[in-house]
Structure formats: C-alpha cells, structure tokens
Design a protein around this motif. Structure first.
Motif, PDB file in Angstrom:
ATOM      1  N   PRO A   6       0.820  -1.216   0.000  1.00 18.53           N
ATOM      2  CA  PRO A   6       0.000   0.000   0.000  1.00 18.53           C
ATOM      3  C   PRO A   6       0.854   1.266   0.000  1.00 18.53           C
ATOM      4  O   PRO A   6       1.884   1.331   0.680  1.00 18.53           O
ATOM      5  N   SER A  33      -6.744   0.953   2.915  1.00 20.55           N
ATOM      6  CA  SER A  33      -5.444   1.083   2.264  1.00 20.55           C
ATOM      7  C   SER A  33      -5.649   1.522   0.822  1.00 20.55           C
ATOM      8  O   SER A  33      -6.729   1.360   0.246  1.00 20.55           O
ATOM      9  N   LEU A  34      -4.595   2.072   0.248  1.00 24.17           N
ATOM     10  CA  LEU A  34      -4.667   2.607  -1.111  1.00 24.17           C
ATOM     11  C   LEU A  34      -3.338   2.348  -1.805  1.00 24.17           C
ATOM     12  O   LEU A  34      -2.273   2.692  -1.272  1.00 24.17           O
ATOM     13  N   ARG A  35      -3.377   1.713  -2.967  1.00 17.26           N
ATOM     14  CA  ARG A  35      -2.163   1.373  -3.712  1.00 17.26           C
ATOM     15  C   ARG A  35      -1.905   2.381  -4.821  1.00 17.26           C
ATOM     16  O   ARG A  35      -2.802   3.111  -5.235  1.00 17.26           O
ATOM     17  N   GLU A  38      -4.255   3.397  -8.015  1.00 15.74           N
ATOM     18  CA  GLU A  38      -5.608   2.959  -7.681  1.00 15.74           C
ATOM     19  C   GLU A  38      -6.492   4.153  -7.330  1.00 15.74           C
ATOM     20  O   GLU A  38      -6.022   5.148  -6.771  1.00 15.74           O
ATOM     21  N   THR A  39      -7.777   4.046  -7.654  1.00 16.87           N
ATOM     22  CA  THR A  39      -8.768   5.033  -7.216  1.00 16.87           C
ATOM     23  C   THR A  39      -9.671   4.382  -6.188  1.00 16.87           C
ATOM     24  O   THR A  39     -10.334   3.377  -6.469  1.00 16.87           O
ATOM     25  N   PHE A  40      -9.670   4.962  -4.993  1.00 13.44           N
ATOM     26  CA  PHE A  40     -10.459   4.444  -3.872  1.00 13.44           C
ATOM     27  C   PHE A  40     -11.521   5.481  -3.539  1.00 13.44           C
ATOM     28  O   PHE A  40     -11.201   6.635  -3.238  1.00 13.44           O
ATOM     29  N   LEU A 178      -0.151  10.895  -4.124  1.00 15.91           N
ATOM     30  CA  LEU A 178      -1.552  10.672  -3.767  1.00 15.91           C
ATOM     31  C   LEU A 178      -2.336  11.959  -3.956  1.00 15.91           C
ATOM     32  O   LEU A 178      -1.925  13.022  -3.480  1.00 15.91           O
ATOM     33  N   ALA A 210      -1.997   7.666  -6.952  1.00 15.48           N
ATOM     34  CA  ALA A 210      -3.208   7.094  -6.369  1.00 15.48           C
ATOM     35  C   ALA A 210      -4.208   8.212  -6.125  1.00 15.48           C
ATOM     36  O   ALA A 210      -3.835   9.387  -6.015  1.00 15.48           O
ATOM     37  N   LEU A 212      -7.773   9.275  -3.810  1.00 15.09           N
ATOM     38  CA  LEU A 212      -8.845   9.076  -2.839  1.00 15.09           C
ATOM     39  C   LEU A 212      -9.980  10.002  -3.261  1.00 15.09           C
ATOM     40  O   LEU A 212      -9.874  11.223  -3.155  1.00 15.09           O
ATOM     41  N   ARG A 227     -12.014   0.574  -6.088  1.00 18.78           N
ATOM     42  CA  ARG A 227     -12.602   0.033  -4.866  1.00 18.78           C
ATOM     43  C   ARG A 227     -13.455   1.110  -4.213  1.00 18.78           C
ATOM     44  O   ARG A 227     -13.237   2.307  -4.410  1.00 18.78           O
ATOM     45  N   THR A 239     -16.881  -2.211   2.453  1.00 17.70           N
ATOM     46  CA  THR A 239     -15.871  -2.007   1.423  1.00 17.70           C
ATOM     47  C   THR A 239     -15.978  -3.148   0.420  1.00 17.70           C
ATOM     48  O   THR A 239     -16.356  -4.268   0.777  1.00 17.70           O
TER      49      THR A 239
END
Length: 678
Positions: A6, A33-35, A38-40, A178, A210, A212, A227, A239
């Motif tokens: 992550p 967590s956020l890699r 990735e879009t969380f 991020l 990444a 958020l 995610r 989640t």
C-alpha cells in the motif's frame, strides 16, 4: 493498479472535536489502504465523516479537532508522528488535495499563475521565468484554452469549470503520489464534470498517482473507482471492489442509497427513502448506528455492535450480512426484497392534468445593458434569455436543462417577473404577466411561487418557521385571519413531513432537506397553481433528494400543481418530468416529451449533454462526446447557430443563420440545420 504494497495505510483512525464542553467523535476507527495507480472512493451522506477523514490524513483539522488515535502511513512513514515542519513538505508534494469549492479555495487577489507558482517554488524549487512557463504548461495540461493569457488572470475571470481545473493544476504542480479529491465535480455541469474526470484519469494513468475520491455521486464512483468504501456516522460500514459493490451491495445502508436513485425505471412510483438523518457527531449509542433508519433492524441491532464480516474483496459491518450471503432477503439482482417500495405503493395519480395550457411563454427575452463611459451609455447587451418559448399545462412538469450560464434561472425568474423581461409574452391563466401593472401583478402572485436552489440562503435566519410560512399569507391573502394562518401553517408543515413543533424553531436548527421542505411549505401557503423549482435538490444527498422528489410528486398528484423544474440532473428529469426543454446560450435548442428527447436526442448539444451523465448502470453508459471550448459569452454570441463553434457536425449554413424549430415527432422540436426540410 501497480504493486501490492500500500502507498497509504490508514488504521483505526479516530478524530475528536471539542464542542460545548464535551468531546465528540467524528471519525471512529476508520481503516483502509490505497495502492499506487488505484482510485479508492469514499461515499456516504453529508455529515458521515468523509471530509474529516481526508483532513485528518493531511493534519489540516480546524482548531477544535484533533486526531485521537490510530495511524496514517505513507510509504511506511507515520504522518501522525511527523513534526509540523516535515508535514509541510508532505502536503502538496507527496499528497495534494482538491477541495470541494474552488471559488473559496483560490486566493481572489492573486493571479492563477502566481498561485500555481507558489507550489512550484515550495515543492519543486522552480524559480523565475521557468516557474511561469511551467504554470502555463500545467494549465494547458488540464485543458484550459489560451493558457498564456489565462495564467495572468484572476479567479473571478474564470468559469466554475476553469477554476476547478486550476485547482487540479495546483494539486499536480508538486507531482504528488496521492491526490485527495473532495467532491471535485459537485459544482460542475455534467459536460465539464466529464472533462474533469477524464483529465484526472489520464493524469493518473500517465503518472501512476493514487486517488482518494470523496463523493456522494454513485454514478461518478461507478465510472471511476477501483474500490469503494461506504461511510456512515463516522465509521466504514462496507468495502468492496467497485464491480462487486455495484452488482450486489451488502450493507442495508448501501442498498438504500441505490434504491433512492431516481430514473426512468422508477417513474410512476415513489422512490425508496431513508427515514431520519445521519446521527449528530458524538451521539452514536450502543448497537448498529444505522439501526434507527434500517427497515430490517432486529432487537440485537440496537444493543450489539455489529461485527466486521470479511468478504472476498472487502467486508461489511452488519449482523445480517452472513444471512444475506446465503441468499436470505435478496432478489435475483442481489438487492433486498421489497427494496424501493413504500406504503404508497404504485397508486395511480388521483389528478388528471388539464389539456389546456396554464402557462404559455412566447419569445421571452431578458437583455441586460452593458454601460460604459461617463454618461453610462449602453454599448451592448448581455442576451441572457433570447427568445424562449414554452408551454406548460396544469398538473405537468416541464424540465428546463442546460449548462450553467445558459439562462435557465434567469428565464424562470423572468416568467414570474422577479426580473423584468425585455420582450416577449408570458400568459399565465389567460393573463399576460409581462403587461400587468403593479397591483394587478400582485394579485397574481399567490398563484405563482418559486423554490430556490439554496435552502440555506433562501430562508430568513432571524425568523421562526411559522413567520416564514405565514409571511406570504399575510402579504397575498390579507383577508385571512391570524388564527386561520396559524392553522394553515400547522397543516402545511404536516403536509411536507415536518413536526408541528418545527413552527417555533429557526432555520439553522434544521438539516438541508428539512429547510427545503420549509421552502416548499412557504411556496404552498398561498395556494399556487405554478411553482418554479430552481435546482431544488442539487445541494442535497441522494437520500434526502428522494424525499423531496417524493414530496413534489405527491403534491402534484394531490393538488394539480404545475412545475417548471430547472435542473442539470438528468436522472431527476427522467423520473419527474413530463416534458423537457434543452437550453443553450439563451435559447431552446430542443424540446419534447421526456421519453422522446432522452431516448432519441436530436440536437448535437443534447446528445453531448446526455453522453456526459455518469450512471451506475453499465449497460446505459454512452461514449462521452467531447465539446471543445467553453460556453460562449452571451454578450457576444456566435453568428448563426450559437452552438456552431463547439459542434462536431457544423456546416456552412450553420454560420449563416440561426436554425428554425423543426417538428421531428409528436411534440418533439429541434432547432438545428441538420434537420432542415428538403
């Protein structure tokens, strides 16, 4: 998505606020967590703690707030343990944030180039001419036309979409690992929203950053997130991978959010609603925090804190998840049985719309003079509304849609003569409003009311609700006695779903949805036949929006009200409107029955508008039709067809003359040279 380690790891994050001598918990044990790459997405209603979570990660909490526990690790470094001097190097360089409202986030007395330059100087060490050149490059990268000129302009000289792009350019100037995007498209039209989201996706793919994404728009989440986490009352309740989440949400709260979404499939039936509201900060009691609003709650839900149940790609915090894993209470689509049904069921309307027109608008114009010089002579006109014609029958809803700045709100106010028209006719119930003298117009006021966009700004904060509702009766129904006014106020509050004691309270004591109900009660107080609804749900969460739409629909069926519904939310149009008119730069370019216009859009602008609408239904997604440039100024509209400079199908005749309206079906009209006869 790249790598398994992550980039961001948030564990058991807890944030407290000091309020009135006590401590309230705004974020309570949040972990995710956020890699890289990735879009969380973090979704939920207003007040659930999404933005506070983001501010806690960046340690940008207001003075009354503090992180009370947990850890926030960025590439293995605990951000909560860093001194403030080191944290300043993280903000803007390692983590950047796009705030919800660009108007208040940009410095009004600094050019956008200088504001971007501050980030470049602080985090990249770029100085002098190279700094300005890099600012120009960043503005070009985010799609701002003529960046060499725009870099020296101030925020007030830019449109809302441009200001949001400047915010993105500032966030990207430090080349962050991020990006936290807090409701980055809430204030934007769907066309600009589609451009901004595509830009963010392209930059993410190119740089590997990444993201958020904090939002309450499930359509935006469906089209952009890898995610999803659903947040409620300070904690994460579910989640999942995005595909799994939209195919079969597990938590009752998630399912209720889906059931609250309007659309064509739900026309003619009430939307599912979530009773009550998110519990106030610090009021969470034992048991499940959603229990008081959940229609499946059991006795144990109110006394036992639900466990976190792991699934293949996430988990959910609910006593019923394990039961639902076995199929109990779910239909073929994975959603709860009876979801979306209410006590009202599918009852047919008790009101039959009148065939004759209640409102007829013909050639309506609103031109604002531009004055210059010592004697303030008019040197031109801003043609905000330039020849609008439309018809609305009693008991019907006509939706007026288009981008910000196209003249929708001005047209609505001019119809009611809250703004004086410059030309045209407005015939309401047989009377030409545009020609009425002051006293005659006053007598018509009771039959025409308006519900404004902002429920916070449209109510007098110094008046109690009873005074707000009774004010119109006292002014427009002077023969009504005080006792009768009080009785009518009580009945109206009950009719819009508010308790009787609300009459003695002030607007600040209510939520946004409740304030909008008060505004609707005020409009109904004088027995109107027509209500202009100016974006009445744009500031509301999807669950509260469902309540307001149900209310408006029920009142229309009960009282035969006509609505002129001004909006840019096409899902609301699909659900509520009988007819739709599409407006561009002061003129109607297409209008007709809602089903016909949305299923078979004829004008290139209507097609582009519909293609940009995000949806949770993958089968209904369209390829986004990009529109070059921005909405032209109504001070100097283009020659011929106003849409010509942005139209992918423009022809020579489009520059020569404005196209006449052509009928292309039953009551379906379009103004476009592509449909010229012969």
């Amino acid at each position: 998505m790249t790598g398994d380690k992550p980039l961001l790891l948030v564990e058991d994050l807890r944030t407290h606020f000091a309020a009135e001598g006590r401590t309230v918990c705004a974020v309570d044990g949040v972990s995710f967590s956020l890699r890289r790459g990735e879009t969380f997405a973090l979704v939920g209603e207003s007040g659930c703690g999404k933005s506070i979570t983001a501010l806690s990660i960046l340690r940008l909490l207001p003075e009354a707030g503090r992180v009370a526990g947990g850890s926030v690790q960025l590439d293995g470094t605990d951000l909560l343990a860093l001194p403030e001097t080191a944290m300043r190097d993280v903000r803007g360089r390692r983590i950047a944030m796009i705030f919800q409202e660009p108007q208040s986030s940009l410095n009004p007395v600094m050019t956008v180039g200088r504001q971007i330059g501050e980030v470049l100087a602080r985090h990249r060490g770029v100085a002098g001419a190279a700094r300005r050149q890099r600012a120009v490059e960043l503005l070009a990268a985010v799609g701002i036309p003529d960046p060499e000129r725009r870099v020296d302009e101030y925020p007030f000289q830019l449109s809302g979409g441009m200001k949001q792009r400047v915010m993105i350019a500032m966030a990207l100037a430090g080349e962050p690992d991020l990006l936290i995007a807090d409701e980055p498209t809430t204030a934007l039209d769907v066309t600009i929203q589609a451009q901004v989201l595509e830009l963010m996706r392209e930059l993410q793919q190119r740089t590997g950053m990444a993201m958020l994404l904090i939002t309450h728009d499930l359509g935006v989440v469906a089209e952009n997130a890898d995610r999803v986490a659903v947040m409620y009352a300070g904690e994460i309740v579910e989640t999942a991978a995005a595909g799994e989440f939209f195919a079969a949400p597990r938590h009752p709260y998630s399912r209720k959010l889906f059931a609250s979404l309007p659309g064509t499939a739900k026309r003619g039936q009430p939307l599912a609603t979530i009773p009550g509201s998110v519990p106030p900060l610090g009021s969470a009691a034992a048991g499940c925090r959603f229990a008081n609003r959940c229609d499946r709650a059991e006795a144990r839900c109110r006394i036992e804190t639900p466990p976190w149940v792991e699934t293949a790609t996430g988990g959910a915090r609910c006593h019923l998840v394990l039961e639902d894993e076995g199929g109990k209470g779910k239909d073929e689509g994975g959603r709860m049985k009876d979801e979306g049904k209410t006590a009202a069921g599918d009852q047919p309307s008790s009101f039959s719309p009148q065939p004759s027109a209640l409102l007829e608008v013909s050639g309506l114009k609103v031109w604002f003079p531009v004055r210059k010089g010592l004697f303030k002579r008019a040197v031109g006109h801003v043609k905000a509304v330039d020849g609008v014609s439309l018809t609305l029958a009693a008991g019907r809803t006509l939706a007026l849609v288009g981008e910000s700045g196209c003249g929708k709100t001005t047209a609505g106010k001019a119809i009611l003569r809250l703004i004086e028209p410059s030309g045209g006719k407005v015939v309401f119930a047989g009377a030409d409003l545009a020609s009425l003298e002051r006293e005659a117009l006053r007598r018509q006021r009771a039959a025409m009311q308006i519900v404004f966009q902002d429920p916070y700004a449209s109510l007098n904060p110094r008046m109690r609700v009873a005074e707000i509702v009774e004010e119109g009766m006292a002014a427009l129904l002077p023969t009504m006695e005080a006792t009768a006014r009080r009785e009518r106020t009580a009945a109206l509050l009950e009719q819009v779903g508010l308790p009787a004691e609300a009459a003695l309270r002030y607007p600040h004591e209510f939520s946004g949805g409740q304030r909008q109900r008060i505004a609707i009660a005020r409009a109904l107080a004088v027995n109107p036949r027509l209500i202009v609804c100016d974006e009445p749900t744009s500031a509301l969460d999807v669950s509260v929006q469902a309540q307001i739409l149900n209310l408006l629909k029920g009142l229309q069926e009960e009282l035969g009200l006509a609505y002129l519904f001004i909006t840019h939310n096409l899902a609301v149009v699909e659900y509520l409107a009988h007819e739709v008119a599409v407006m561009y730069l002061g003129r109607i370019v297409e209008q007709g029955p809602t089903e016909a216009v949305l299923a078979n859009p004829l004008h290139p602008y209507t097609r582009a508008l519909l293609s940009a609408v995000p949806t949770v239904d993958a089968a209904r997604r369209r390829e986004v039709l990009k529109l070059p440039g921005d909405l032209p100024s109504p001070l100097a509209p283009p020659d011929g067809c106003h849409f010509r400079p942005r139209c992918p199908q423009a022809r020579a005749e489009c520059a020569a003359s404005y196209p006449a309206a052509r009928r292309r079906g039953v009551d379906h009209w379009v103004s476009c040279h592509l449909y010229d006869e012969g």
